[in-house]
Design an enzyme around this catalytic site. Sequence first.
Site, short mmCIF file in Angstrom:
data_model
loop_
_atom_site.label_atom_id
_atom_site.label_comp_id
_atom_site.label_asym_id
_atom_site.label_seq_id
_atom_site.Cartn_x
_atom_site.Cartn_y
_atom_site.Cartn_z
N HIS A 68 1.03 -1.21 -0.08
CA HIS A 68 0.05 -0.01 0.09
C HIS A 68 0.91 1.27 0.09
O HIS A 68 0.59 2.17 -0.68
CB HIS A 68 -0.97 0.01 1.13
CG HIS A 68 -2.12 -0.93 0.98
ND1 HIS A 68 -2.54 -1.99 2.08
CD2 HIS A 68 -2.82 -1.22 -0.29
CE1 HIS A 68 -3.48 -2.65 1.56
NE2 HIS A 68 -3.75 -2.41 0.42
N ASP A 92 -9.84 -2.95 -0.65
CA ASP A 92 -9.65 -3.11 0.79
C ASP A 92 -9.34 -1.50 1.33
O ASP A 92 -9.31 -1.63 2.59
CB ASP A 92 -8.37 -4.05 0.77
CG ASP A 92 -7.04 -3.52 0.19
OD1 ASP A 92 -6.74 -2.34 0.55
OD2 ASP A 92 -6.68 -4.21 -0.98
N ASP A 112 -14.17 0.27 -7.18
CA ASP A 112 -14.10 -1.33 -7.11
C ASP A 112 -15.22 -1.73 -7.68
O ASP A 112 -16.27 -1.15 -7.07
CB ASP A 112 -13.45 -1.52 -5.95
CG ASP A 112 -12.96 -3.22 -5.69
OD1 ASP A 112 -11.66 -3.33 -5.44
OD2 ASP A 112 -13.75 -3.80 -6.12
N ASP A 143 -17.64 -0.63 -12.40
CA ASP A 143 -16.87 -0.97 -13.43
C ASP A 143 -15.76 0.08 -13.59
O ASP A 143 -16.42 0.98 -14.20
CB ASP A 143 -17.38 -1.55 -14.66
CG ASP A 143 -16.45 -2.13 -15.75
OD1 ASP A 143 -15.34 -1.75 -15.75
OD2 ASP A 143 -16.71 -3.06 -16.29
N ASP A 162 -4.72 -0.53 -8.77
CA ASP A 162 -4.57 -1.18 -7.86
C ASP A 162 -5.35 -2.60 -7.87
O ASP A 162 -6.56 -2.82 -7.13
CB ASP A 162 -4.94 -0.53 -6.33
CG ASP A 162 -4.73 -1.40 -5.09
OD1 ASP A 162 -4.09 -2.44 -5.32
OD2 ASP A 162 -4.89 -1.15 -4.19
N THR A 164 -6.17 -6.88 -9.08
CA THR A 164 -5.59 -8.29 -8.98
C THR A 164 -4.92 -8.49 -10.10
O THR A 164 -4.47 -7.77 -10.98
CB THR A 164 -6.80 -9.36 -8.87
OG1 THR A 164 -7.79 -9.01 -9.93
CG2 THR A 164 -7.50 -9.08 -7.53
N ASP A 165 -4.16 -9.96 -10.27
CA ASP A 165 -3.35 -10.33 -11.20
C ASP A 165 -3.72 -10.20 -12.49
O ASP A 165 -5.18 -10.05 -12.75
CB ASP A 165 -3.07 -11.72 -11.02
CG ASP A 165 -2.10 -11.95 -9.92
OD1 ASP A 165 -1.57 -10.99 -9.20
OD2 ASP A 165 -1.87 -12.92 -9.23
N PRO A 169 -10.70 -11.22 -13.92
CA PRO A 169 -11.41 -10.09 -13.86
C PRO A 169 -10.76 -8.85 -14.35
O PRO A 169 -10.97 -7.86 -14.84
CB PRO A 169 -11.93 -9.82 -12.55
CG PRO A 169 -11.87 -11.13 -11.80
CD PRO A 169 -11.03 -11.94 -12.50
#
Lengths: 287, 287
Positions: A68, A92, A112, A143, A162, A164-165, A169
């Site tokens: 972060h 998060d 998010d 989205d 920020d 995910t891999d 998605p």
Amino acid sequence: MTERLDGSWFTEIFDRHGSAFSLKVSHKLHDEQTPYQHLEVYATETYGNLMVLDGCVMLTDRDNFLYHEMMSHPALFAHADPKRVVIIGGGDCGTLREVLKHPGVEKVTQIDIDPAVTRASEQFFPALVESNDDPRAELLFEDGVKWVDNCPDESIDVLIVDSTDPVGPAEGLFKTDFLKRCHRILKQGGLMVQQSESPLYHTDSIIKDLRNDMGEAGFDSVATLPFPQPVYPSGWWSCTLAGKGCDVKSFREEDAAAATFARDFYTVEGHRAALVLPPFMQRLLEK
Amino acid sequence: MTERLDGSWFTEIFDRHGSAFSLKVSHKLHDEQTPYQHLEVYATETYGNLMVLDGCVMLTDRDNFLYHEMMSHPALFAHADPKRVVIIGGGDCGTLREVLKHPGVEKVTQIDIDPAVTRASEQFFPALVESNDDPRAELLFEDGVKWVDNCPDESIDVLIVDSTDPVGPAEGLFKTDFLKRCHRILKQGGLMVQQSESPLYHTDSIIKDLRNDMGEAGFDSVATLPFPQPVYPSGWWSCTLAGKGCDVKSFREEDAAAATFARDFYTVEGHRAALVLPPFMQRLLEK
């Protein structure tokens, strides 16, 4: 002599990389199939709480400060005067918290797609959401790509992806087309930053492709900053910055040195050093 | 959703830290109970060969450059003019290879108690032993602590303690008494460096104790340098330097910048940054 892990461990296997990381778990706190992903939260024995999305470790209480802080402070100090910040993903709220530590920031919008991530963070990672009531913060659950498309030209100072891999998605967030859309909404002098996976595993694949794609999307400077991240594949991670009419290889060093906000990892010296890649990465990127 | 590792993985469990690291193994190349330890070598799918001592990962082909470069170059550039270097442990010869890249070095003596480690390195890690025939290199297989005791006062410039963890055979290498003996054989202006475990796991235990013990042993400057190391606990490691009449927080920056020897990780900027600890480490060490 090979040791075997019993059922009290959470293991993430990084199949293509032939390695795996495990944390000893006390119990499962949460298990939910959201419309977007499988969300789990575990209590671990030594890393505090652990959030997992689709089987991949997202964060733990103990070491999320590394990610972060590195997703926020280098980008914000690389900008001359960041006032308007956008976070795509980051549900998060840990990156949001760090961004809000910069007093010059006037508005941060976090987009998010999955509200369940933020709900889980509120419940199981209260430290990460402690700044969510800041009047400068706006939390949207939609989205991110569509949000970017509806955003006026040249209206954003810093855009933080920020995600995910780059499989599942978030795959679309690593494509040239998306980077072009990001470029459009950034003001002159603006910049974006994206998490860019492992220096050891991904320098000549994801990192190299992302840097090339950023160039193709119109960005005129790019910098990949490595940092430690124990719970991610190889324990070594990176973010990549791209500037629109600004050089992301320089930053406001005096401001960074004078900053008094709480942090656990970021230092001026670390930022400066992270801008000089280890020789093995330089060679792979130049090939 | 927790994944399970089948028998094709080598796993090291870091019990006290509640984490584990695994590498996918193709086959075992070597298994030997030496008089000192259980030595295994595996062929892994993605990390090249893997050496294991008493169940603990020592090194792999793929990522040993991080450890070996950080155990040698910061110490050698922190010294004004290192000519006489000693390595305690280091039987895989990777640190020796790095030290010999410094043209000013006149003699390096490596003292590892277990010749089987060097034999295994010759057989399975040929790159690490490629400088062993250098006329400046001396390889001894005996007790490093005894060797230090028989060494004349103030005769060594740089002493590198390249040991296994501070449990079992290497425990004595982390005690004040041993550090005093090291201090005795160092010339004025000399320094030592010791691997000092994980910044995340060991800052307020092993690292703090070692730094205090170095002070008690008579050293007048100390610096802990963190660096990434995927195969070690937490994927984040450190070495700690201690100076006898020299400041290990400074180094020959111009010489380091001008050096042309082959390396994969070490940079001047990285060295400078590693001398400034992340705030969480600073706080733990000051407590």
